[in-house]
Enzyme design. Structure first.
Site, PDB file in Angstrom:
ATOM      1  CG  HIS A 191     -21.050 -10.155  20.159  1.00  0.00           C
ATOM      2  ND1 HIS A 191     -20.509  -9.531  19.250  1.00  0.00           N
ATOM      3  CD2 HIS A 191     -22.407 -10.325  19.815  1.00  0.00           C
ATOM      4  CE1 HIS A 191     -21.528  -8.778  18.415  1.00  0.00           C
ATOM      5  NE2 HIS A 191     -22.802  -9.292  18.672  1.00  0.00           N
ATOM      6  CD  GLU A 213     -17.184  -9.663  20.310  1.00  0.00           C
ATOM      7  OE1 GLU A 213     -17.318 -10.859  19.890  1.00  0.00           O
ATOM      8  OE2 GLU A 213     -17.994  -8.819  19.746  1.00  0.00           O
ATOM      9  CB  CYS A 223     -22.766 -10.686  15.603  1.00  0.00           C
ATOM     10  SG  CYS A 223     -24.550 -10.303  15.956  1.00  0.00           S
TER      11      CYS A 223
END
Lengths: 203, 260
Positions: free
Chosen positions: A181, A183, A84
């Protein structure tokens, strides 16, 4: 598979690290925190997370003495994941903090969304790779600034928000930098993190 | 293209999911981590988890719920309920939330939104607004009456603020997203308050999560058409009437772009 040395995570101040740590732990990685520039030089894998503002994040990297060590390992293609804001920090600067210099690995600058788009861009957007270095899928974005063009010499993937094309991810050897992102991007994102841990890309 | 989001919401009290009507009459709806896993599996785009007990004793329990969820979840998680200051928000984020929702405390002290945005970034700050319709009530002739007022303290207290004005002020101060709940529709299954969504959409430039009243896929589609970027729903999923994946298939059939 990645070396057993685990993953060294940089604390850029305000960043929420729980999600990125959880993704690494799901990949059976041990988490270490970078306390010195030498930790960044020595680490097998480094994560530069990014939540927060450009200026304060750069100030923190400078105060911790990480700037040169990070720049060197990215230029040399050593395994580094930037997420990011982390992607934007690699560039020359950002509209978000106009007088603050970035790491300067490449000359692109992050700019603000315009044209009546709702800001921040929050949610799942399609990632379309140029070439076949990534599969196309949905990824989770949370950003108000973006890079319009990928730097030369990097593999690139793009997304489109409204009519605005933006860089979704770039990769070069062991380095992966994502505007989204990974994750938080479901099984596809988790697989991407694990592929980065396993060795990255031959480009 | 950015897809429209489906966000299951878990109201949690003392480690259990609960669901009420018009903010009261709570009943048990299961284990929160188990429910969160199921919604992720079905294609939920993110989750909202609110601590509706929000007492000191409940808080520690709630943080453990968030830690367990974070371990299981590969999608974003917004946490809220009883957030009064930076420390509460930091605790939720450290436990595993990606965004923090604030409601009453922000109405009572709007600078909280500035502090949260400076510390964590605006993409991390969700202002939860509970709006109650005043239109249907007898207006005082000549006196300016807002169409919706803000209610706080879990819907028990009217604070006399115009909900549209508050939405605008909150986003100016630091909120990066609005969780917009219709007090009138919450739990009623009558559909979202579409006029409320349209009015807030016209007023602010941040994403809007519509909440309160969903029972059918048509209700969700109407909310998107009115300007919602995401929809929150609880009972239709908790009661196993439908699944997130079924809802997304149906929305796709209606021509709405969703992640499938």
């Amino acid at each position: 598979m990645a070396d057993s040395g685990g993953v060294t995570v940089l604390r850029t101040g305000a960043a929420n690290l729980a999600s990125v740590v959880a993704a690494l732990e799901r990949a059976q990685q041990t988490i270490r925190w970078a306390d010195s520039a030498q930790d960044v030089v020595d680490a097998g894998h480094v994560v530069l997370p990014g939540v927060g503002a450009f200026g304060p994040a750069m100030a923190r990297l400078r105060a911790d003495g990480f700037v040169q060590a990070l720049r060197t390992r990215i230029e040399q293609g050593q395994p580094t994941l930037a997420v990011c804001l982390g992607l934007q920090l690699l560039g020359a600067g950002s509209d978000e903090s106009p007088n603050v210099e970035g790491l300067g690995v490449f000359s692109q600058r992050a700019v603000a969304f315009g044209g009546g788009l709702r800001v921040p861009q929050l949610g799942w957007n399609r990632v379309e790779p140029a070439g076949d270095w990534l599969t196309s899928d949905y990824a989770y974005f949370a950003n108000s600034y973006f890079l319009a063009e990928a730097p030369v010499g990097w593999a690139a993937a793009y997304s489109t928000y409204g009519s605005q094309r933006l860089v979704a991810a770039i990769g070069r050897r062991g380095v992966l930098a994502c505007q989204f992102h990974p994750e938080l991007s479901g099984p596809w994102g988790q697989a991407l993190v694990e592929r980065w841990l396993a060795g990255g890309w031959p480009c | 293209m950015l897809t429209r989001r489906i966000i299951p919401c878990l109201d949690v009290a003392h480690g259990r999911v609960v669901k009420g009507i018009r903010f009261s009459g709570l009943r048990d709806a299961g284990d929160p981590v188990e429910r969160a896993r199921a919604y992720q599996q079905q294609g939920g785009d993110e989750l909202v988890v609110l601590d509706v007990a929000a007492t000191v004793e409940a808080r520690a329990h709630h943080l453990q719920v968030l830690r367990d969820m974070r371990h299981a979840l590969m999608i974003p998680l917004t946490a809220g309920g009883g957030v009064k200051g930076i420390d509460d928000a930091a605790a939720l984020l450290e436990a595993g939330a990606d965004k923090v929702a604030v409601n009453t405390a922000a109405v009572e002290r709007p600078e909280l939104l500035v502090e949260l945005a400076e510390r964590f970034g605006r993409q991390c700050v969700v202002v939860a607004i509970d709006a109650r319709r005043l239109k249907a009530d007898a207006p005082v002739p000549g006196a300016p009456v807002p169409d919706w007022e803000v209610v706080i303290r879990a819907g028990t207290t009217s604070c006399g603020r115009d909900a549209l004005e508050w939405a605008e002020e909150a986003t100016t101060l630091g909120a990066g997203e609005i969780l917009l709940t219709s007090w009138d529709r919450d739990g009623t299954r009558l559909g979202y308050d579409l006029e409320l969504i349209t009015a807030v959409h016209a007023r602010v430039g941040t994403p809007i999560i519509a909440s309160g009243g969903a029972a059918t896929v048509e209700h969700l589609a109407e909310a998107f058409a009115a300007g919602a970027d995401a929809v929150l729903a609880a009972s239709i999923f908790h009661d196993h009437e439908t699944t997130v994946s079924q809802i997304k298939d149906d929305l796709h059939q209606l021509g709405i772009e969703v992640r499938r």
